[in-house]
Scaffold this motif. Structure first.
Motif, PDB file in Angstrom:
ATOM      1  N   LEU A   1       0.844  -1.191   0.000  1.00 27.26           N
ATOM      2  CA  LEU A   1       0.000   0.000   0.000  1.00 27.26           C
ATOM      3  C   LEU A   1       0.881   1.243   0.000  1.00 27.26           C
ATOM      4  O   LEU A   1       2.042   1.203   0.383  1.00 27.26           O
ATOM      5  CB  LEU A   1      -0.906   0.007   1.227  1.00 27.26           C
ATOM      6  CG  LEU A   1      -1.823  -1.203   1.438  1.00 27.26           C
ATOM      7  CD1 LEU A   1      -2.643  -1.021   2.704  1.00 27.26           C
ATOM      8  CD2 LEU A   1      -2.733  -1.419   0.239  1.00 27.26           C
TER       9      LEU A   1
ATOM     10  N   GLN B   1      -1.921   5.350   2.573  1.00 21.45           N
ATOM     11  CA  GLN B   1      -2.907   4.294   2.816  1.00 21.45           C
ATOM     12  C   GLN B   1      -2.541   3.511   4.065  1.00 21.45           C
ATOM     13  O   GLN B   1      -3.406   3.209   4.903  1.00 21.45           O
ATOM     14  CB  GLN B   1      -2.992   3.363   1.603  1.00 21.45           C
ATOM     15  CG  GLN B   1      -3.683   3.972   0.395  1.00 21.45           C
ATOM     16  CD  GLN B   1      -3.521   3.136  -0.858  1.00 21.45           C
ATOM     17  OE1 GLN B   1      -2.793   2.134  -0.867  1.00 21.45           O
ATOM     18  NE2 GLN B   1      -4.177   3.547  -1.937  1.00 21.45           N
TER      19      GLN B   1
ATOM     20  N   ASN C   1     -11.308   7.604   0.810  1.00 22.17           N
ATOM     21  CA  ASN C   1     -10.693   7.123  -0.430  1.00 22.17           C
ATOM     22  C   ASN C   1      -9.453   6.280  -0.152  1.00 22.17           C
ATOM     23  O   ASN C   1      -9.233   5.244  -0.799  1.00 22.17           O
ATOM     24  CB  ASN C   1     -10.318   8.304  -1.336  1.00 22.17           C
ATOM     25  CG  ASN C   1     -11.526   9.001  -1.926  1.00 22.17           C
ATOM     26  OD1 ASN C   1     -12.634   8.462  -1.915  1.00 22.17           O
ATOM     27  ND2 ASN C   1     -11.334  10.198  -2.429  1.00 22.17           N
ATOM     28  N   HIS C   2      -8.646   6.709   0.802  1.00 24.46           N
ATOM     29  CA  HIS C   2      -7.433   5.956   1.121  1.00 24.46           C
ATOM     30  C   HIS C   2      -7.771   4.573   1.670  1.00 24.46           C
ATOM     31  O   HIS C   2      -7.121   3.581   1.310  1.00 24.46           O
ATOM     32  CB  HIS C   2      -6.570   6.727   2.126  1.00 24.46           C
ATOM     33  CG  HIS C   2      -5.843   7.892   1.539  1.00 24.46           C
ATOM     34  ND1 HIS C   2      -5.012   7.773   0.448  1.00 24.46           N
ATOM     35  CD2 HIS C   2      -5.817   9.206   1.889  1.00 24.46           C
ATOM     36  CE1 HIS C   2      -4.502   8.958   0.156  1.00 24.46           C
ATOM     37  NE2 HIS C   2      -4.977   9.844   1.003  1.00 24.46           N
TER      38      HIS C   2
ATOM     39  N   TYR D   1     -10.643   2.907   1.149  1.00 24.95           N
ATOM     40  CA  TYR D   1     -11.276   2.139   0.071  1.00 24.95           C
ATOM     41  C   TYR D   1     -10.228   1.600  -0.905  1.00 24.95           C
ATOM     42  O   TYR D   1     -10.222   0.418  -1.243  1.00 24.95           O
ATOM     43  CB  TYR D   1     -12.287   3.022  -0.667  1.00 24.95           C
ATOM     44  CG  TYR D   1     -12.878   2.357  -1.893  1.00 24.95           C
ATOM     45  CD1 TYR D   1     -13.892   1.404  -1.772  1.00 24.95           C
ATOM     46  CD2 TYR D   1     -12.407   2.679  -3.169  1.00 24.95           C
ATOM     47  CE1 TYR D   1     -14.421   0.789  -2.894  1.00 24.95           C
ATOM     48  CE2 TYR D   1     -12.935   2.061  -4.290  1.00 24.95           C
ATOM     49  CZ  TYR D   1     -13.944   1.117  -4.165  1.00 24.95           C
ATOM     50  OH  TYR D   1     -14.459   0.499  -5.267  1.00 24.95           O
ATOM     51  N   ARG D   2      -9.326   2.487  -1.334  1.00 28.82           N
ATOM     52  CA  ARG D   2      -8.314   2.065  -2.305  1.00 28.82           C
ATOM     53  C   ARG D   2      -7.336   1.066  -1.695  1.00 28.82           C
ATOM     54  O   ARG D   2      -6.868   0.139  -2.368  1.00 28.82           O
ATOM     55  CB  ARG D   2      -7.564   3.286  -2.836  1.00 28.82           C
ATOM     56  CG  ARG D   2      -8.422   4.138  -3.758  1.00 28.82           C
ATOM     57  CD  ARG D   2      -7.776   5.472  -4.054  1.00 28.82           C
ATOM     58  NE  ARG D   2      -8.669   6.330  -4.835  1.00 28.82           N
ATOM     59  CZ  ARG D   2      -8.538   7.635  -4.960  1.00 28.82           C
ATOM     60  NH1 ARG D   2      -7.526   8.262  -4.348  1.00 28.82           N
ATOM     61  NH2 ARG D   2      -9.388   8.341  -5.670  1.00 28.82           N
TER      62      ARG D   2
ATOM     63  N   GLU E   1      -9.116  -2.216  -1.698  1.00 26.67           N
ATOM     64  CA  GLU E   1      -9.195  -2.715  -3.073  1.00 26.67           C
ATOM     65  C   GLU E   1      -7.853  -3.290  -3.510  1.00 26.67           C
ATOM     66  O   GLU E   1      -7.798  -4.322  -4.191  1.00 26.67           O
ATOM     67  CB  GLU E   1      -9.615  -1.582  -4.029  1.00 26.67           C
ATOM     68  CG  GLU E   1     -11.093  -1.227  -3.943  1.00 26.67           C
ATOM     69  CD  GLU E   1     -11.981  -2.397  -4.326  1.00 26.67           C
ATOM     70  OE1 GLU E   1     -11.892  -2.843  -5.498  1.00 26.67           O
ATOM     71  OE2 GLU E   1     -12.748  -2.868  -3.463  1.00 26.67           O
ATOM     72  N   THR E   2      -6.773  -2.644  -3.119  1.00 24.61           N
ATOM     73  CA  THR E   2      -5.438  -3.160  -3.445  1.00 24.61           C
ATOM     74  C   THR E   2      -5.218  -4.507  -2.790  1.00 24.61           C
ATOM     75  O   THR E   2      -4.700  -5.448  -3.415  1.00 24.61           O
ATOM     76  CB  THR E   2      -4.344  -2.174  -2.981  1.00 24.61           C
ATOM     77  OG1 THR E   2      -4.499  -0.937  -3.685  1.00 24.61           O
ATOM     78  CG2 THR E   2      -2.947  -2.736  -3.250  1.00 24.61           C
TER      79      THR E   2
ATOM     80  N   SER F   1      -7.010  -7.216  -4.622  1.00 29.60           N
ATOM     81  CA  SER F   1      -6.383  -7.569  -5.901  1.00 29.60           C
ATOM     82  C   SER F   1      -5.141  -8.433  -5.707  1.00 29.60           C
ATOM     83  O   SER F   1      -4.719  -9.139  -6.626  1.00 29.60           O
ATOM     84  CB  SER F   1      -6.011  -6.301  -6.684  1.00 29.60           C
ATOM     85  OG  SER F   1      -4.931  -5.626  -6.069  1.00 29.60           O
TER      86      SER F   1
END
Length: 204
Positions: A138, A142, A172-173, A175-176, A179-180, A183
């Motif tokens: 991250l 994040q 946003n941090h 959430y992203r 999401e990372t 993945s």
């Protein structure tokens, strides 16, 4: 986040009594907050002695200026903000003293260690390694937001104040970051991640 209220409720009462000049509450305040402040500080600069010095200096200043602190609504946020600023100031001063012209990266946040994510005995060593590696992919911001939110029980509003970013950026941090992780990690380990983070929020 309401989960933090239970933890901080007593801390707030201790703060009020400290502001009124109660030395025993001042010592208790230090004891209540030291571990979380040290854990955060060591992520900002990875220099244990500097972090301890900054915490000691900060509490010395708090005692000397206690009459000016009645307006503080969130002691937890105030302490984290003050520690962050003090560490960055000390780093800048040290670099200047050393003749190092490189700017201090105020957004730098060091990596997670495996022991920081061990809270369940049944979690396999390999899963812990994969989770640690994933978390460390991250971005620094994040990692810092996730550390403050999940490891320290900070609300979005508190993180907003500590990092001087707006609440949507905090969302946003997180959430992203999640999401990372999705993945990178397989479904089984991702379920473990959610379980671990929820556990942190429940018991922080």
């Amino acid at each position: 986040m309401d989960s933090n209220k239970g933890k901080m409720g007593n801390g707030d009462a201790v703060w009020d009594r400290f502001v009124q000049g109660d030395e025993s509450c001042f010592r208790r305040l230090f004891k209540i907050h030291f571990d979380s402040m040290y854990g955060y500080g060591i992520k900002l600069c990875s220099r244990p002695e500097l972090v301890r010095d900054c915490i000691q200096e900060l509490f010395k200043t708090l005692w000397e200026r206690r009459d000016e602190l009645e307006h503080i609504e969130s002691p937890n946020v105030y302490l984290f903000v003050s520690l962050r600023r003090k560490i960055i100031t000390r780093q800048k001063a040290q670099r200047k003293l050393d003749g190092d012209l490189e700017e201090v990266d105020e957004g730098k946040f060091t990596q997670f260690a495996r022991e920081e994510i061990i809270i369940k005995d049944e979690v396999k060593f390999q899963q812990k390694e994969e989770l640690k590696k994933a978390l460390n992919q991250l971005s620094d911001r994040q990692k810092e937001v996730i550390f403050l939110h999940f490891y320290n029980g900070m609300s979005y509003r508190e993180i907003e104040q500590i990092l001087s970013i707006n609440r949507q950026s905090v969302r946003n941090h997180i959430y992203r970051g999640m999401e990372t992780l999705r993945s990178i990690l397989d479904t089984e380990i991702m379920k473990l991640v959610i379980s671990l983070l929820v556990t942190f929020l429940l018991f922080v």
